[in-house]
Motif scaffolding. Structure first.
Motif, PDB file in Angstrom:
ATOM      1  N   HIS A 142     -96.611 -91.104 -78.177  1.00  0.00           N
ATOM      2  CA  HIS A 142     -97.625 -90.931 -79.223  1.00  0.00           C
ATOM      3  C   HIS A 142     -98.558 -92.146 -79.270  1.00  0.00           C
ATOM      4  N   SER A 163     -93.347 -95.451 -78.272  1.00  0.00           N
ATOM      5  CA  SER A 163     -93.738 -94.426 -79.246  1.00  0.00           C
ATOM      6  C   SER A 163     -93.325 -93.020 -78.846  1.00  0.00           C
ATOM      7  N   ARG A 198     -93.873 -97.918 -88.404  1.00  0.00           N
ATOM      8  CA  ARG A 198     -93.987 -96.840 -87.423  1.00  0.00           C
ATOM      9  C   ARG A 198     -94.884 -97.199 -86.243  1.00  0.00           C
ATOM     10  N   VAL A 199     -95.664 -98.266 -86.355  1.00  0.00           N
ATOM     11  CA  VAL A 199     -96.641 -98.609 -85.322  1.00  0.00           C
ATOM     12  C   VAL A 199     -96.016 -99.543 -84.290  1.00  0.00           C
ATOM     13  N   VAL A 200     -96.263 -99.257 -83.025  1.00  0.00           N
ATOM     14  CA  VAL A 200     -95.764-100.091 -81.929  1.00  0.00           C
ATOM     15  C   VAL A 200     -96.947-100.562 -81.104  1.00  0.00           C
ATOM     16  N   GLY A 249     -99.306 -97.369 -80.502  1.00  0.00           N
ATOM     17  CA  GLY A 249     -98.698 -96.057 -80.601  1.00  0.00           C
ATOM     18  C   GLY A 249     -98.047 -95.913 -81.975  1.00  0.00           C
ATOM     19  N   VAL A 250     -97.751 -94.673 -82.357  1.00  0.00           N
ATOM     20  CA  VAL A 250     -97.074 -94.422 -83.627  1.00  0.00           C
ATOM     21  C   VAL A 250     -95.827 -93.596 -83.354  1.00  0.00           C
ATOM     22  N   THR A 251     -94.694 -94.105 -83.751  1.00  0.00           N
ATOM     23  CA  THR A 251     -93.447 -93.360 -83.586  1.00  0.00           C
ATOM     24  C   THR A 251     -93.135 -92.603 -84.860  1.00  0.00           C
ATOM     25  N   HIS A 252     -92.504 -91.468 -84.743  1.00  0.00           N
ATOM     26  CA  HIS A 252     -92.164 -90.660 -85.900  1.00  0.00           C
ATOM     27  C   HIS A 252     -90.714 -90.851 -86.312  1.00  0.00           C
TER      28      HIS A 252
END
Length: 353
Positions: free
Chosen positions: A332, A329, A230-232, A348-351
């Motif tokens: 985010h 993200s 989930r982390v970019v 960033g964190v994508t959901h």
């Protein structure tokens, strides 16, 4: 779990009966159909030289292969090509009367079990699936990892151990960070025991923890972390910055945010860096895509981040890592941007998986 896109399926048939069944399947599910030159009709392609040679080419080009015919023929033509169940394509075999749809290879990670079920539904028959977890009506750790687009240290050993425990009816717990509750509710968890609190564990033989965290509290039983990707990371750097230097800074930035490096999903930068060897190598080493963005796309979000006049004069936008992380993200972004040794990194964190 790998969800095979219909247009990425190659089907092979060798007899008139096989062609008739392939025609029926092709109507319901788009695919590329191959057969003998003497049997070719509209919508089919002839074998390229030979059946075996065509299969060999398709093995590395398609994520899924369907054989209409005897299982033995499929096994013999595939055996020299097999590498690993974690990377081989899904393989399904169907008899030419369409009575048996067999998931032959890469049932979980490759998606053969899911494809066999879909094909069997089209034909109105029951799929033949022999993986132990499916036979025992329990979930599988590798399937769960695929559903969450997650990674596990020593994936092969973890999957073998946990799946064996599940089919042996041992008590395997499943705990997850709250942010994954909605996703977990849609995943196959049969056989796992849901755990609400790591500090108040029920009686268990082992535990699987779904988290992005780099560290968990000390646990008194065998446990594994399943880390969703989930982390970019948006990254800007001077031309010629070594991969090792960027990697060290990235891992430091991840550690500052308490994130497991396995959570990394993608890195991104400006289009001018599309040939930056350090970034290309970094993406390859981490097994993540390297996404590039135009100056115009980054410029739309540069006002959200501190701007550098030098960077703006050099590449046309005042900030690279921040806007890239924002785009990757969907807005985010987390933590402060790292700026060191001519490199900037924003996380960033994508959901989304």
């Amino acid at each position: 779990m790998n969800t095979v896109k219909p247009e990425r399926i190659a089907l092979f048939c060798l007899t008139p009966g096989g062609v008739a069944l392939a025609r029926r399947l092709h109507v319901a599910l788009p695919m590329t159909c191959y057969t003998r030159e003497t049997l070719v009709e509209p919508g089919f392609l002839p074998f390229d030289g030979s059946f075996a040679h065509t299969v060999q080419q398709a093995f590395t080009r398609y994520p899924a292969l369907i054989f209409i015919g005897a299982t033995g023929i499929a096994v013999r033509v595939l055996s020299p090509l097999l590498v690993d169940k974690l990377s081989d394509p899904a393989v399904v075999v169907i008899d030419e009367r369409g009575q048996h749809v067999i998931s032959l290879l890469s049932g979980h990670v490759g998606g053969a079990n899911a494809l066999a079920r879909e094909l069997a539904a089209i034909l109105g028959v029951k799929p033949v699936i022999t993986t132990a977890t499916d036979v025992n009506d329990v979930a599988a750790l590798d399937t769960l990892a695929c559903q969450l687009n997650g990674r596990i240290d020593d994936f092969r050993t973890a999957v073998k151990t946990v799946n064996q425990m599940l089919v042996s009816q041992q008590r395997v717990g499943l705990w997850w960070d709250e942010e994954f509750s909605d996703e977990i509710s849609r995943c196959d968890r049969r056989g796992f025991i849901s755990v609400a609190d790591l500090n108040a564990l029920p009686e268990l033989d082992a535990l699987v923890c779904i988290t992005l965290r780099a560290a968990l509290p000390e646990l008194p039983l065998p446990h594994w972390k399943l880390v969703p990707r989930r982390v970019v990371a948006g990254i800007g750097c001077r031309r010629g910055t070594p991969c090792g230097q960027i990697s060290e800074l990235l891992h430091r930035q991840l550690a500052l945010q308490g994130l497991d490096p396995l959570a990394l999903k993608a890195i991104g930068s400006i289009v001018l860096k599309q040939d930056e060897l350090g970034l290309i190598q970094l993406a390859s080493d981490l097994d993540v895509p390297f996404e590039i963005f135009s100056v115009a796309a980054l410029r739309e979000h540069e006002h959200r981040f501190p701007s550098s006049l030098f960077v703006k004069q050099t590449v046309g936008v005042g900030s690279v890592s921040g806007p890239a992380a924002w785009l990757l993200s969907q807005g985010h972004v987390i933590g402060e941007t790292l700026r060191e040794q001519g490199t900037t990194i924003t996380l960033g964190v994508t959901h989304r998986c």
